[in-house]
Design a protein around this motif. Sequence first.
Motif, mmCIF file in Angstrom:
data_model
loop_
_atom_site.group_PDB
_atom_site.id
_atom_site.type_symbol
_atom_site.label_atom_id
_atom_site.label_comp_id
_atom_site.label_asym_id
_atom_site.label_seq_id
_atom_site.Cartn_x
_atom_site.Cartn_y
_atom_site.Cartn_z
ATOM 1 N N UNK A 1 39.255 62.072 31.567
ATOM 2 C CA UNK A 1 38.247 61.228 30.920
ATOM 3 C C UNK A 1 38.851 59.871 30.543
ATOM 4 N N UNK A 2 39.428 59.218 31.509
ATOM 5 C CA UNK A 2 40.047 57.919 31.265
ATOM 6 C C UNK A 2 38.995 56.818 31.415
ATOM 7 N N UNK A 3 39.004 55.895 30.475
ATOM 8 C CA UNK A 3 38.118 54.726 30.569
ATOM 9 C C UNK A 3 38.941 53.462 30.308
ATOM 10 N N UNK A 4 38.430 52.366 30.790
ATOM 11 C CA UNK A 4 39.018 51.069 30.470
ATOM 12 C C UNK A 4 37.891 50.040 30.418
ATOM 13 N N UNK A 5 38.116 48.998 29.669
ATOM 14 C CA UNK A 5 37.071 47.990 29.512
ATOM 15 C C UNK A 5 37.216 46.913 30.593
ATOM 16 N N UNK A 6 36.080 46.504 31.118
ATOM 17 C CA UNK A 6 36.114 45.409 32.088
ATOM 18 C C UNK A 6 36.158 44.068 31.337
ATOM 19 N N UNK A 7 36.048 42.973 32.048
ATOM 20 C CA UNK A 7 36.190 41.656 31.413
ATOM 21 C C UNK A 7 35.041 41.318 30.471
ATOM 22 N N UNK A 8 33.956 42.128 30.530
ATOM 23 C CA UNK A 8 32.831 41.936 29.612
ATOM 24 C C UNK A 8 32.891 42.898 28.431
ATOM 25 N N UNK A 9 33.976 43.699 28.366
ATOM 26 C CA UNK A 9 34.128 44.647 27.269
ATOM 27 C C UNK A 9 33.355 45.944 27.460
ATOM 28 N N UNK A 10 32.915 46.208 28.682
ATOM 29 C CA UNK A 10 32.145 47.419 28.968
ATOM 30 C C UNK A 10 33.087 48.520 29.468
ATOM 31 N N UNK A 11 32.937 49.726 28.913
ATOM 32 C CA UNK A 11 33.762 50.856 29.339
ATOM 33 C C UNK A 11 33.437 51.255 30.769
ATOM 34 N N UNK A 12 34.473 51.542 31.529
ATOM 35 C CA UNK A 12 34.298 52.009 32.896
ATOM 36 C C UNK A 12 35.205 53.198 33.146
ATOM 37 N N UNK A 13 34.806 54.058 34.101
ATOM 38 C CA UNK A 13 35.539 55.295 34.378
ATOM 39 C C UNK A 13 35.634 55.532 35.879
ATOM 40 N N UNK A 14 36.720 56.198 36.294
ATOM 41 C CA UNK A 14 36.860 56.568 37.704
ATOM 42 C C UNK A 14 35.948 57.735 38.063
ATOM 43 N N UNK A 15 35.544 58.520 37.052
ATOM 44 C CA UNK A 15 34.646 59.666 37.255
ATOM 45 C C UNK A 15 33.450 59.490 36.319
ATOM 46 N N UNK A 16 32.466 58.706 36.736
ATOM 47 C CA UNK A 16 31.397 58.272 35.822
ATOM 48 C C UNK A 16 30.523 59.384 35.253
ATOM 49 N N UNK A 17 30.436 60.541 35.952
ATOM 50 C CA UNK A 17 29.573 61.618 35.469
ATOM 51 C C UNK A 17 30.355 62.758 34.812
ATOM 52 N N UNK A 18 31.664 62.677 34.822
ATOM 53 C CA UNK A 18 32.477 63.819 34.391
ATOM 54 C C UNK A 18 32.295 64.160 32.915
ATOM 55 N N UNK A 19 32.324 63.149 32.053
ATOM 56 C CA UNK A 19 32.161 63.415 30.621
ATOM 57 C C UNK A 19 30.823 64.088 30.354
ATOM 58 N N UNK A 20 29.778 63.608 31.009
ATOM 59 C CA UNK A 20 28.455 64.206 30.845
ATOM 60 C C UNK A 20 28.406 65.620 31.414
ATOM 61 N N UNK A 21 28.897 65.792 32.635
ATOM 62 C CA UNK A 21 28.746 67.065 33.342
ATOM 63 C C UNK A 21 29.577 68.199 32.749
ATOM 64 N N UNK A 22 30.578 67.858 31.922
ATOM 65 C CA UNK A 22 31.427 68.907 31.340
ATOM 66 C C UNK A 22 31.116 69.143 29.866
ATOM 67 N N UNK A 23 29.980 68.625 29.394
ATOM 68 C CA UNK A 23 29.514 68.938 28.040
ATOM 69 C C UNK A 23 28.673 70.212 28.091
#
Length: 401
Positions: A270-292
């Motif tokens: 569940x790694x995220x990093x902020x882009x140049x606009x300060x928005x969180x981004x992830x390599x696995x965009x659905x993983x946090x949701x799908x594993x709840x």
Amino acid sequence: MAIPKTHPKAKSTKPRSPILILTASIACIAVLYLVSSLVSTNGFSFSTPRSIRNLVNNPKNRHTLHEKYLYWGSRIDCPGKHCDSCEGLGHQESSLRCALEEALFLGRTFVMPSRMCINPIHNKKGILHQSGKMVSEERWTASSCAMDSLYDLDFISNTVPVILDNSKMWHHVLTTSMKLGSRGIAHVQGVSRADLKEKVPYSNLLLINRTASPLSWFMECKDRNNRSSIMLPYSFLPSMAAKKLRDAAEKIKALLGDYDAIHVRRGDKLKTRKDRFGVDRSLHPHLDRDTRPEFILCRISKWVPPERTLFIASNERTPGFFSPLAVRYKLAYSSNYSSLLDPLVENNYHLFMVERLIMMGAKTFIRTFKEDDTDLSLTDDPKKNTKIWHIPVYTKDGEEC
């Protein structure tokens, strides 16, 4: 030139005893066998110390001095960029499996590192909390575990013969290869497997010292999409767990009875990093949701009927995180069997190897990511790192449970 015959004295007219003749014959055969066993099939010979002969003659040891050996390094993924770091168990197993595949292809005994490093991200037993005054070698020993505590080497040797790099046999092979020089050992890099197997300069050597990819060992097996080229399946090393770990898994499976299992990988993915606009981004965009829990209930309902026993293995550390699943299933965790596991589990690698065996024995097993097209999975996100960072998605895709 004829060999002159020696004539017996006249008084030696008594016939030789049949028992004496038989004994002499057996002795001659034994001597001839011993001599032949010391001659290498590769055109060189060397004397064998008694301690090594005893090692070879041990019925538990399948290795002989006629075998040829393959060495990739004293640590998995080392030499290379991971010498001073440590990847997780799955990453290291991919590299180890690649090296074993090459040994299998070449018909050589693989010299396996005697220890495996433990990534602190995947360990909660405190094995890595050592003093800062420790030298690098002491730190390596403290942050690693014995390979034979993870795997059954005799079991592996039924498919690919292996020895450890701290064994007497390896010490003897190394000493002998150095004495033989160019006839005994070659240090190779960038040579194809086919050349190592077919070309005379390599094929007849006692020892091949392989310098693998400086990125990771498994890069030598990068053509993994060609299924016909894969000699050892993904499940090979997980099924080769040390006997004490296999025994513990069998006892827990017997206590579970008829059960299903899910592997929920969260923390390290569940790694995220902020882009140049300060928005969180992830390599696995659905993983946090799908594993709840609420999404897991929806996803697995088509595969696991209500009231089933559901074994959960996860790196999620939040207490009670999966409790909502109890509305439909009888939940079980490895922590329920601490009386069985605590005496033998020294780190999380041991624990996960037991959990994998339990999951492999489930009636229905659901992974986090698909390993192949036939797998059931909690998410449709690809496991492989695509290097593309997406905005995480937390809403439903319109799928009804």
